[in-house]
Design a protein around this motif. Structure first.
Motif, mmCIF file in Angstrom:
data_model
loop_
_atom_site.group_PDB
_atom_site.id
_atom_site.type_symbol
_atom_site.label_atom_id
_atom_site.label_comp_id
_atom_site.label_asym_id
_atom_site.label_seq_id
_atom_site.Cartn_x
_atom_site.Cartn_y
_atom_site.Cartn_z
ATOM 1 N N ARG A 44 0.811 -1.221 0.000
ATOM 2 C CA ARG A 44 0.000 0.000 0.000
ATOM 3 C C ARG A 44 0.847 1.275 0.000
ATOM 4 O O ARG A 44 0.329 2.368 -0.144
ATOM 5 C CB ARG A 44 -0.899 0.023 1.239
ATOM 6 N N GLN A 45 2.131 1.141 0.178
ATOM 7 C CA GLN A 45 3.017 2.299 0.293
ATOM 8 C C GLN A 45 3.094 3.055 -1.033
ATOM 9 O O GLN A 45 3.360 2.473 -2.079
ATOM 10 C CB GLN A 45 4.418 1.835 0.708
ATOM 11 N N ILE A 46 2.845 4.362 -0.965
ATOM 12 C CA ILE A 46 2.892 5.169 -2.198
ATOM 13 C C ILE A 46 3.887 6.332 -2.104
ATOM 14 O O ILE A 46 4.110 7.025 -3.082
ATOM 15 C CB ILE A 46 1.489 5.695 -2.578
ATOM 16 N N TYR A 47 4.453 6.536 -0.924
ATOM 17 C CA TYR A 47 5.455 7.599 -0.740
ATOM 18 C C TYR A 47 6.790 6.968 -0.386
ATOM 19 O O TYR A 47 6.844 5.937 0.297
ATOM 20 C CB TYR A 47 5.031 8.565 0.368
ATOM 21 N N CYS A 48 7.871 7.607 -0.795
ATOM 22 C CA CYS A 48 9.194 7.039 -0.556
ATOM 23 C C CYS A 48 9.612 7.128 0.909
ATOM 24 O O CYS A 48 10.462 6.367 1.354
ATOM 25 C CB CYS A 48 10.228 7.688 -1.471
ATOM 26 N N ASN A 49 8.995 8.039 1.676
ATOM 27 C CA ASN A 49 9.296 8.114 3.112
ATOM 28 C C ASN A 49 8.113 8.740 3.860
ATOM 29 O O ASN A 49 7.193 9.293 3.249
ATOM 30 C CB ASN A 49 10.601 8.889 3.375
#
Length: 138
Positions: free
Chosen positions: A34-39
């Motif tokens: 689900r991760q869509i941002y690098c941090n």
């Protein structure tokens, strides 16, 4: 494109993605599907930017609604309104009343007329031809 590596917490592997932060677009390997941002900071920044837009819209609505209430309170206490029990649309417009701003609508059951409610004040059209309104305090 610049690639950044992150610690892995799972044995699963995910294909590289581009960061969804509008001004970033770095390619990264997600640690979760689900991760869509690098941090985390990019996620926080993006959500804060979205919240700022919503807050501005709400603040603008609240400012106009408070002005509407102030106008209705002022007119309701005026001698001409006390004598006649009505206020003309032209006076409301002159006092900067915004007819598009209200919290809810209600239909008066006994007469079937619509009341636009702003905080604890309502405005009901009595005479459409002459554009006369009645102020109702709840």
């Amino acid at each position: 494109m610049k690639k950044i590596n992150q610690k892995r917490y799972s044995n699963r592997t995910y294909p590289p993605k581009l960061c969804k932060k509008p001004d970033c677009h770095l390619e990264f390997i997600p640690t979760d599907g689900r991760q869509i941002y690098c941090n985390a900071q990019h996620r926080i920044d993006t959500n804060n930017d979205k919240r700022k837009i919503i807050d501005e819209i709400e603040s603008d609505f609240n400012k106009k609604a408070k002005n509407n209430k102030k106008v209705l309170m002022k007119i309701e206490k005026s001698t001409p309104y006390i004598k006649s029990g009505t206020v003309n649309k032209s006076l409301l417009e002159y006092e900067s009343y915004d007819f598009s701003i209200y919290h809810r609508k209600r239909i008066e059951k006994n007469i079937g007329r619509e009341v636009l409610i702003c905080y604890d004040y309502g405005l009901m059209l009595l005479d459409a031809l002459n554009e006369n309104y009645k102020i109702i305090k709840f």
